[in-house]
Design a protein around this motif. Structure first.
Motif, PDB file in Angstrom:
ATOM      1  N   LEU A 137      73.906 128.486  63.298  1.00 21.36           N
ATOM      2  CA  LEU A 137      72.633 128.094  63.891  1.00 21.36           C
ATOM      3  C   LEU A 137      71.540 128.092  62.829  1.00 21.36           C
ATOM      4  O   LEU A 137      71.609 128.845  61.863  1.00 21.36           O
ATOM      5  N   PRO A 138      70.503 127.260  62.984  1.00 20.04           N
ATOM      6  CA  PRO A 138      69.433 127.204  61.991  1.00 20.04           C
ATOM      7  C   PRO A 138      68.629 128.496  61.980  1.00 20.04           C
ATOM      8  O   PRO A 138      68.601 129.238  62.954  1.00 20.04           O
ATOM      9  N   ASP A 139      67.966 128.764  60.839  1.00 18.52           N
ATOM     10  CA  ASP A 139      67.161 129.979  60.751  1.00 18.52           C
ATOM     11  C   ASP A 139      65.673 129.673  60.803  1.00 18.52           C
ATOM     12  O   ASP A 139      64.846 130.508  60.472  1.00 18.52           O
ATOM     13  N   THR A 140      65.312 128.461  61.208  1.00 15.41           N
ATOM     14  CA  THR A 140      63.909 128.094  61.388  1.00 15.41           C
ATOM     15  C   THR A 140      63.735 127.425  62.750  1.00 15.41           C
ATOM     16  O   THR A 140      64.689 126.927  63.346  1.00 15.41           O
ATOM     17  N   VAL A 141      62.494 127.401  63.225  1.00 18.57           N
ATOM     18  CA  VAL A 141      62.197 126.851  64.545  1.00 18.57           C
ATOM     19  C   VAL A 141      62.024 125.334  64.515  1.00 18.57           C
ATOM     20  O   VAL A 141      62.295 124.653  65.502  1.00 18.57           O
ATOM     21  N   SER A 142      61.609 124.793  63.384  1.00 15.29           N
ATOM     22  CA  SER A 142      61.276 123.361  63.310  1.00 15.29           C
ATOM     23  C   SER A 142      62.392 122.437  63.800  1.00 15.29           C
ATOM     24  O   SER A 142      62.123 121.505  64.583  1.00 15.29           O
ATOM     25  N   PRO A 143      63.661 122.641  63.387  1.00 17.21           N
ATOM     26  CA  PRO A 143      64.715 121.749  63.893  1.00 17.21           C
ATOM     27  C   PRO A 143      64.864 121.821  65.415  1.00 17.21           C
ATOM     28  O   PRO A 143      65.167 120.821  66.071  1.00 17.21           O
ATOM     29  N   ILE A 144      64.649 123.011  65.962  1.00 19.65           N
ATOM     30  CA  ILE A 144      64.740 123.177  67.413  1.00 19.65           C
ATOM     31  C   ILE A 144      63.610 122.417  68.099  1.00 19.65           C
ATOM     32  O   ILE A 144      63.805 121.756  69.122  1.00 19.65           O
ATOM     33  N   ALA A 145      62.408 122.506  67.517  1.00 23.71           N
ATOM     34  CA  ALA A 145      61.253 121.804  68.090  1.00 23.71           C
ATOM     35  C   ALA A 145      61.503 120.304  68.130  1.00 23.71           C
ATOM     36  O   ALA A 145      61.239 119.637  69.142  1.00 23.71           O
ATOM     37  N   TRP A 146      62.036 119.757  67.043  1.00 22.43           N
ATOM     38  CA  TRP A 146      62.324 118.321  67.008  1.00 22.43           C
ATOM     39  C   TRP A 146      63.411 117.957  68.007  1.00 22.43           C
ATOM     40  O   TRP A 146      63.344 116.895  68.659  1.00 22.43           O
ATOM     41  N   ALA A 147      64.413 118.816  68.139  1.00 20.59           N
ATOM     42  CA  ALA A 147      65.481 118.542  69.112  1.00 20.59           C
ATOM     43  C   ALA A 147      64.934 118.563  70.531  1.00 20.59           C
ATOM     44  O   ALA A 147      65.355 117.766  71.385  1.00 20.59           O
ATOM     45  N   LEU A 148      64.000 119.462  70.817  1.00 20.02           N
ATOM     46  CA  LEU A 148      63.373 119.510  72.139  1.00 20.02           C
ATOM     47  C   LEU A 148      62.619 118.213  72.423  1.00 20.02           C
ATOM     48  O   LEU A 148      62.725 117.633  73.507  1.00 20.02           O
ATOM     49  N   ILE A 149      61.854 117.752  71.437  1.00 21.26           N
ATOM     50  CA  ILE A 149      61.057 116.529  71.620  1.00 21.26           C
ATOM     51  C   ILE A 149      61.962 115.309  71.797  1.00 21.26           C
ATOM     52  O   ILE A 149      61.823 114.546  72.759  1.00 21.26           O
ATOM     53  N   LEU A 150      62.883 115.136  70.872  1.00 15.66           N
ATOM     54  CA  LEU A 150      63.757 113.962  70.931  1.00 15.66           C
ATOM     55  C   LEU A 150      64.634 113.990  72.181  1.00 15.66           C
ATOM     56  O   LEU A 150      64.875 112.950  72.815  1.00 15.66           O
ATOM     57  N   GLY A 151      65.091 115.186  72.552  1.00 19.33           N
ATOM     58  CA  GLY A 151      65.898 115.305  73.762  1.00 19.33           C
ATOM     59  C   GLY A 151      65.100 114.973  75.010  1.00 19.33           C
ATOM     60  O   GLY A 151      65.621 114.357  75.947  1.00 19.33           O
ATOM     61  N   GLY A 152      63.819 115.367  75.027  1.00 17.19           N
ATOM     62  CA  GLY A 152      62.963 115.045  76.170  1.00 17.19           C
ATOM     63  C   GLY A 152      62.732 113.552  76.303  1.00 17.19           C
ATOM     64  O   GLY A 152      62.786 112.992  77.402  1.00 17.19           O
ATOM     65  N   VAL A 153      62.469 112.889  75.178  1.00 17.04           N
ATOM     66  CA  VAL A 153      62.285 111.437  75.193  1.00 17.04           C
ATOM     67  C   VAL A 153      63.562 110.754  75.659  1.00 17.04           C
ATOM     68  O   VAL A 153      63.527 109.809  76.469  1.00 17.04           O
ATOM     69  N   TRP A 154      64.700 111.228  75.148  1.00 15.04           N
ATOM     70  CA  TRP A 154      65.985 110.632  75.534  1.00 15.04           C
ATOM     71  C   TRP A 154      66.252 110.822  77.019  1.00 15.04           C
ATOM     72  O   TRP A 154      66.774 109.933  77.683  1.00 15.04           O
ATOM     73  N   MET A 155      65.889 111.976  77.573  1.00 16.97           N
ATOM     74  CA  MET A 155      66.075 112.220  79.004  1.00 16.97           C
ATOM     75  C   MET A 155      65.288 111.218  79.842  1.00 16.97           C
ATOM     76  O   MET A 155      65.788 110.688  80.839  1.00 16.97           O
ATOM     77  N   LEU A 156      64.029 110.947  79.455  1.00 11.47           N
ATOM     78  CA  LEU A 156      63.212 109.980  80.189  1.00 11.47           C
ATOM     79  C   LEU A 156      63.852 108.601  80.155  1.00 11.47           C
ATOM     80  O   LEU A 156      63.924 107.896  81.171  1.00 11.47           O
ATOM     81  N   PHE A 157      64.333 108.219  78.966  1.00 12.98           N
ATOM     82  CA  PHE A 157      64.975 106.918  78.807  1.00 12.98           C
ATOM     83  C   PHE A 157      66.294 106.865  79.582  1.00 12.98           C
ATOM     84  O   PHE A 157      66.566 105.896  80.309  1.00 12.98           O
ATOM     85  N   ALA A 158      67.113 107.910  79.449  1.00 14.04           N
ATOM     86  CA  ALA A 158      68.442 107.913  80.057  1.00 14.04           C
ATOM     87  C   ALA A 158      68.367 107.878  81.574  1.00 14.04           C
ATOM     88  O   ALA A 158      69.181 107.208  82.226  1.00 14.04           O
TER      89      ALA A 158
END
Length: 275
Positions: free
Chosen positions: A113-134
């Motif tokens: 798992l990553p040791d920083t929050v930034s990758p998680i933040a981006w995954a949350l954002i991109l996943g949210g956008v993808w959910m709206l589209f999907a």
């Protein structure tokens, strides 16, 4: 591994932190907002925990969903003479098998798992956008409750993707993959993904326990804290799943997508660079 940070220590503080992490796991494991992402973010303030801790408390949430679906599971297990039941069980097995066959090599290659929050933040954002589209795409494909073999395979692959990218959400990735692949009915896609999650997460927890015992024996873990977090995840997971199954009968997943995007943006804006 989880984000290392200074955190209050001591028996009481450690137990409280474990309890809070268990509550977070139970509340977020089956909501499409990423339990792993929330755990890693929480551990930024509550203190670092091992991979074993994170995986075992996830098993508490899986125990909760096993209890929620106990009647459905019993009906499947005792109804093997019915062709529809056998077909459904085989598709659960295929989805689990795909996850295992593709995911195990990733684990053996030493992925962490990553040791920083930034990758998680981006995954949350991109996943949210993808959910709206999907969800919009899925709605155009009708309201079918049928689980196809293609859906089973894609659900298995989606679980691997979610495991590699914390913040993606196993449930969100798999549910929306199922919906886009033809199971347009939210409740049917959600039930299948949840049932596939039972063997998937129990197997992951069992593998992590075996690894730990082979490498460290019974030492190196605060088993009391882990047990408390496991119990908290079980109780809150049961409540969260029961609520979600009722919610999706009449509502879309849109609020969860918006929550993901807002949380991800907030993390990127407010956390120091490099965290």
């Amino acid at each position: 591994m989880p984000i290392a940070t200074a955190a209050p220590t001591g028996p009481v503080n450690d137990l409280l932190a474990a309890l809070l992490l268990g509550l977070i796991e139970g509340l977020t494991e089956f909501l499409p907002i990423s339990s792993t992402g929330h755990l890693l973010i929480a551990q930024h303030w509550l203190g670092e925990r091992s991979d074993l801790f994170n995986i075992v408390i996830q098993a508490g949430a899986i125990l909760a969903i096993t209890l929620v679906f106990r009647q459905r599971l019993w009906a499947l297990a005792t109804g093997l003479r019915d062709a529809a039941n056998r077909d459904y069980l085989m598709k659960i097995a295929v989805a689990f098998g795909v996850t295992a066959v593709v995911g195990l090599p990733v684990r053996l290659m030493g992925w962490e798992l990553p040791d920083t929050v930034s990758p998680i933040a981006w995954a949350l954002i991109l996943g949210g956008v993808w959910m709206l589209f999907a969800e919009r795409i899925a709605e155009r494909r009708g309201d079918s409750a049928h689980i196809t073999w293609v859906v089973a395979v894609l659900v298995g692959l989606a679980q691997v993707v979610a495991g590699v990218f914390p913040g993606t959400s196993r449930s969100a990735a798999a549910i929306f993959m199922a919906m886009m692949a033809g199971t347009g009915k939210r409740s049917a896609a959600t039930e299948f993904v949840f049932l596939v999650g039972i063997p998937t997460m129990f197997a992951a927890s069992g593998y992590a326990l075996l690894e730990h015992f082979l490498e460290s024996g019974t030492g190196g873990e605060a088993w009391g804290e882990m047990g408390l977090a496991f119990a908290a995840a079980t109780v809150t997971g049961f409540v969260a799943v029961r609520w979600l199954l009722g919610y999706i009968k009449q509502h879309r997943y849109t609020p969860f997508a918006i929550y993901r995007i807002v949380l991800g943006v907030a993390l990127l804006l407010w956390l120091p660079a490099g965290v």
